[in-house]
Scaffold this motif. Structure first.
Motif, PDB file in Angstrom:
ATOM      1  N   ALA A  21      53.632  89.102  53.272  1.00  0.00           N
ATOM      2  CA  ALA A  21      53.272  87.687  53.295  1.00  0.00           C
ATOM      3  C   ALA A  21      51.765  87.524  53.454  1.00  0.00           C
ATOM      4  O   ALA A  21      51.139  86.708  52.765  1.00  0.00           O
ATOM      5  CB  ALA A  21      54.015  86.969  54.427  1.00  0.00           C
ATOM      6  N   ARG A  22      51.165  88.295  54.337  1.00  0.00           N
ATOM      7  CA  ARG A  22      49.706  88.227  54.523  1.00  0.00           C
ATOM      8  C   ARG A  22      48.968  88.613  53.250  1.00  0.00           C
ATOM      9  O   ARG A  22      47.985  87.975  52.877  1.00  0.00           O
ATOM     10  CB  ARG A  22      49.263  89.131  55.669  1.00  0.00           C
ATOM     11  CG  ARG A  22      49.578  88.588  57.019  1.00  0.00           C
ATOM     12  CD  ARG A  22      48.947  89.434  58.117  1.00  0.00           C
ATOM     13  NE  ARG A  22      49.361  88.957  59.404  1.00  0.00           N
ATOM     14  CZ  ARG A  22      48.788  87.939  60.044  1.00  0.00           C
ATOM     15  NH1 ARG A  22      47.789  87.304  59.498  1.00  0.00           N
ATOM     16  NH2 ARG A  22      49.221  87.562  61.234  1.00  0.00           N
ATOM     17  N   LEU A  23      49.423  89.656  52.585  1.00  0.00           N
ATOM     18  CA  LEU A  23      48.787  90.086  51.343  1.00  0.00           C
ATOM     19  C   LEU A  23      48.868  89.004  50.274  1.00  0.00           C
ATOM     20  O   LEU A  23      47.881  88.719  49.584  1.00  0.00           O
ATOM     21  CB  LEU A  23      49.438  91.376  50.823  1.00  0.00           C
ATOM     22  CG  LEU A  23      49.131  92.644  51.597  1.00  0.00           C
ATOM     23  CD1 LEU A  23      50.027  93.780  51.105  1.00  0.00           C
ATOM     24  CD2 LEU A  23      47.671  93.018  51.458  1.00  0.00           C
ATOM     25  N   VAL A  28      46.233  84.694  47.030  1.00  0.00           N
ATOM     26  CA  VAL A  28      46.209  83.370  46.412  1.00  0.00           C
ATOM     27  C   VAL A  28      45.116  82.491  47.028  1.00  0.00           C
ATOM     28  O   VAL A  28      44.302  81.896  46.309  1.00  0.00           O
ATOM     29  CB  VAL A  28      47.586  82.682  46.527  1.00  0.00           C
ATOM     30  CG1 VAL A  28      47.533  81.245  46.009  1.00  0.00           C
ATOM     31  CG2 VAL A  28      48.643  83.482  45.765  1.00  0.00           C
ATOM     32  N   VAL A  29      45.068  82.428  48.353  1.00  0.00           N
ATOM     33  CA  VAL A  29      44.158  81.500  49.025  1.00  0.00           C
ATOM     34  C   VAL A  29      42.712  81.996  49.002  1.00  0.00           C
ATOM     35  O   VAL A  29      41.800  81.238  48.655  1.00  0.00           O
ATOM     36  CB  VAL A  29      44.625  81.238  50.470  1.00  0.00           C
ATOM     37  CG1 VAL A  29      43.628  80.386  51.233  1.00  0.00           C
ATOM     38  CG2 VAL A  29      45.996  80.572  50.466  1.00  0.00           C
ATOM     39  N   LEU A  52      56.367  80.274  50.550  1.00  0.00           N
ATOM     40  CA  LEU A  52      55.484  80.892  51.540  1.00  0.00           C
ATOM     41  C   LEU A  52      54.160  80.139  51.624  1.00  0.00           C
ATOM     42  O   LEU A  52      53.678  79.819  52.713  1.00  0.00           O
ATOM     43  CB  LEU A  52      55.236  82.362  51.164  1.00  0.00           C
ATOM     44  CG  LEU A  52      54.268  83.144  52.036  1.00  0.00           C
ATOM     45  CD1 LEU A  52      54.828  83.298  53.441  1.00  0.00           C
ATOM     46  CD2 LEU A  52      54.009  84.512  51.420  1.00  0.00           C
ATOM     47  N   LEU A  53      53.571  79.827  50.480  1.00  0.00           N
ATOM     48  CA  LEU A  53      52.301  79.109  50.478  1.00  0.00           C
ATOM     49  C   LEU A  53      52.448  77.682  50.993  1.00  0.00           C
ATOM     50  O   LEU A  53      51.565  77.178  51.696  1.00  0.00           O
ATOM     51  CB  LEU A  53      51.700  79.127  49.076  1.00  0.00           C
ATOM     52  CG  LEU A  53      51.137  80.506  48.713  1.00  0.00           C
ATOM     53  CD1 LEU A  53      50.944  80.631  47.219  1.00  0.00           C
ATOM     54  CD2 LEU A  53      49.846  80.757  49.441  1.00  0.00           C
ATOM     55  N   ALA A  54      53.556  77.039  50.678  1.00  0.00           N
ATOM     56  CA  ALA A  54      53.799  75.693  51.207  1.00  0.00           C
ATOM     57  C   ALA A  54      53.890  75.734  52.733  1.00  0.00           C
ATOM     58  O   ALA A  54      53.320  74.870  53.422  1.00  0.00           O
ATOM     59  CB  ALA A  54      55.077  75.113  50.605  1.00  0.00           C
ATOM     60  N   GLU A  59      51.980  75.012  58.202  1.00  0.00           N
ATOM     61  CA  GLU A  59      52.166  75.630  59.515  1.00  0.00           C
ATOM     62  C   GLU A  59      51.061  76.599  59.911  1.00  0.00           C
ATOM     63  O   GLU A  59      51.006  77.039  61.059  1.00  0.00           O
ATOM     64  CB  GLU A  59      53.486  76.394  59.542  1.00  0.00           C
ATOM     65  CG  GLU A  59      54.693  75.549  59.286  1.00  0.00           C
ATOM     66  CD  GLU A  59      55.963  76.376  59.166  1.00  0.00           C
ATOM     67  OE1 GLU A  59      55.980  77.537  59.613  1.00  0.00           O
ATOM     68  OE2 GLU A  59      56.942  75.846  58.599  1.00  0.00           O
ATOM     69  N   GLY A  60      50.200  76.991  58.986  1.00  0.00           N
ATOM     70  CA  GLY A  60      49.177  77.973  59.295  1.00  0.00           C
ATOM     71  C   GLY A  60      49.766  79.359  59.453  1.00  0.00           C
ATOM     72  O   GLY A  60      50.698  79.738  58.742  1.00  0.00           O
ATOM     73  N   ASP A  61      49.256  80.114  60.414  1.00  0.00           N
ATOM     74  CA  ASP A  61      49.654  81.513  60.598  1.00  0.00           C
ATOM     75  C   ASP A  61      51.135  81.709  60.927  1.00  0.00           C
ATOM     76  O   ASP A  61      51.661  82.803  60.750  1.00  0.00           O
ATOM     77  CB  ASP A  61      48.808  82.184  61.678  1.00  0.00           C
ATOM     78  CG  ASP A  61      47.390  82.433  61.212  1.00  0.00           C
ATOM     79  OD1 ASP A  61      47.117  82.310  60.000  1.00  0.00           O
ATOM     80  OD2 ASP A  61      46.538  82.756  62.069  1.00  0.00           O
TER      81      ASP A  61
END
Length: 67
Positions: A21-23, A28-29, A52-54, A59-61
């Motif tokens: 998820a972090r990767l 993307v961001v 995940l991006l939504a 929600e942030g982290d």
């Protein structure tokens, strides 16, 4: 009752999911890659990347945690 091997496998899976998820969010961001490209690169579905991006945007982290 779960064995220690079962527990370790579950923990490994959660850690892998958080790392993935972090990767993806970073790709993307921060790197400006498309969701489709990130999904292809990391072997994830485009729908999961979109969800995940939504979550990350709202929600942030907390979005890094598996659901």
């Amino acid at each position: 009752m779960a064995t220690s091997e079962d527990i370790n496998l579950a923990i490994d899976t959660r850690v892998r999911r958080v790392s993935e998820a972090r990767l993806i969010i970073t790709a993307v961001v921060l790197e400006g890659r498309s969701q489709a490209d990130a999904a292809r690169t990391y072997g994830a579905s485009q729908a999961w990347v979109s969800r995940l991006l939504a979550r990350y945007r709202t929600e942030g982290d907390t979005a890094f945690e598996p659901r």
